[in-house]
Motif scaffolding. Sequence first.
Motif, PDB file in Angstrom:
ATOM      1  N   ALA A 181     100.190  21.993  10.158  1.00  0.00           N
ATOM      2  CA  ALA A 181     100.736  22.397  11.449  1.00  0.00           C
ATOM      3  C   ALA A 181     102.101  23.073  11.305  1.00  0.00           C
ATOM      4  N   GLY A 182     102.587  23.187  10.060  1.00  0.00           N
ATOM      5  CA  GLY A 182     103.872  23.847   9.826  1.00  0.00           C
ATOM      6  C   GLY A 182     105.066  22.931   9.972  1.00  0.00           C
ATOM      7  N   THR A 183     104.832  21.623   9.963  1.00  0.00           N
ATOM      8  CA  THR A 183     105.917  20.652  10.116  1.00  0.00           C
ATOM      9  C   THR A 183     106.269  20.068   8.751  1.00  0.00           C
ATOM     10  N   PRO A 184     107.538  20.181   8.350  1.00  0.00           N
ATOM     11  CA  PRO A 184     107.930  19.616   7.054  1.00  0.00           C
ATOM     12  C   PRO A 184     107.783  18.095   7.042  1.00  0.00           C
ATOM     13  N   LEU A 185     107.465  17.563   5.891  1.00  0.00           N
ATOM     14  CA  LEU A 185     107.416  16.112   5.737  1.00  0.00           C
ATOM     15  C   LEU A 185     108.833  15.566   5.669  1.00  0.00           C
ATOM     16  N   ASP A 186     108.989  14.319   6.137  1.00  0.00           N
ATOM     17  CA  ASP A 186     110.277  13.651   5.970  1.00  0.00           C
ATOM     18  C   ASP A 186     110.141  12.609   4.857  1.00  0.00           C
ATOM     19  N   ASP A 187     111.224  11.929   4.553  1.00  0.00           N
ATOM     20  CA  ASP A 187     111.206  10.968   3.457  1.00  0.00           C
ATOM     21  C   ASP A 187     110.211   9.834   3.702  1.00  0.00           C
ATOM     22  N   THR A 245     103.806  29.549   4.388  1.00  0.00           N
ATOM     23  CA  THR A 245     105.100  30.141   4.034  1.00  0.00           C
ATOM     24  C   THR A 245     106.193  29.743   5.017  1.00  0.00           C
ATOM     25  N   ARG A 246     105.798  29.280   6.211  1.00  0.00           N
ATOM     26  CA  ARG A 246     106.808  28.834   7.189  1.00  0.00           C
ATOM     27  C   ARG A 246     107.618  27.652   6.666  1.00  0.00           C
ATOM     28  N   LEU A 247     107.060  26.912   5.726  1.00  0.00           N
ATOM     29  CA  LEU A 247     107.758  25.739   5.194  1.00  0.00           C
ATOM     30  C   LEU A 247     108.581  26.041   3.945  1.00  0.00           C
ATOM     31  N   LEU A 248     108.516  27.262   3.449  1.00  0.00           N
ATOM     32  CA  LEU A 248     109.194  27.576   2.197  1.00  0.00           C
ATOM     33  C   LEU A 248     110.709  27.427   2.296  1.00  0.00           C
ATOM     34  N   ASP A 249     111.300  27.875   3.412  1.00  0.00           N
ATOM     35  CA  ASP A 249     112.751  27.745   3.549  1.00  0.00           C
ATOM     36  C   ASP A 249     113.183  26.278   3.524  1.00  0.00           C
ATOM     37  N   SER A 250     112.393  25.401   4.167  1.00  0.00           N
ATOM     38  CA  SER A 250     112.755  23.982   4.145  1.00  0.00           C
ATOM     39  C   SER A 250     112.617  23.415   2.733  1.00  0.00           C
ATOM     40  N   GLN A 251     111.657  23.926   1.961  1.00  0.00           N
ATOM     41  CA  GLN A 251     111.497  23.479   0.577  1.00  0.00           C
ATOM     42  C   GLN A 251     112.722  23.868  -0.257  1.00  0.00           C
ATOM     43  N   PHE A 252     113.157  25.122  -0.130  1.00  0.00           N
ATOM     44  CA  PHE A 252     114.345  25.547  -0.876  1.00  0.00           C
ATOM     45  C   PHE A 252     115.600  24.801  -0.413  1.00  0.00           C
TER      46      PHE A 252
END
Length: 163
Positions: A45-51, A121-128
Amino acid sequence: MVVVVMGVAGTGKTTVGPLVAEALGVPYAEGDDFHPPANIAKMSAGTPLDDDDRAPWLDAIGDWARGRADGGGVVSCSALKRAYRDRLRAAAPGLVFLHLTGDRELIAGRMAARKGHFMTTRLLDSQFATLEPLGADEAGIAVDVAPEAAVIAERAVAALRRL
């Protein structure tokens, strides 16, 4: 040796990991297979995972790595934060990390070209933004992902054998 192939999405962990495992003569495990369905739905869904989302995933990978301590293995896992790598090492002391690194544009292009993967790719910025490169006190190596997969794996295996 148990090796964790780490890095942001799109660096080639799933491609390079099996090549490294084959060269080392050990089993390979795909880190994405350890995600619970809720994590995959969230990322799709394009939502980053949290801890909190990552904890059971990291524990499952750590369990696999601990089980391979005597025979060796290679597993892919983004392992973006030092705390995640510490959690993995607590479960399986002696882990070695292979950090696949690369330019954001190159990685985004590769991600855009792959089909049917839940990580967008929407999550790539959060990964970096989340990425904490290996510290000097962490067992591991970094390999650039610009060349083709076979060359990356060759360089990685050569460096791992020198550790």
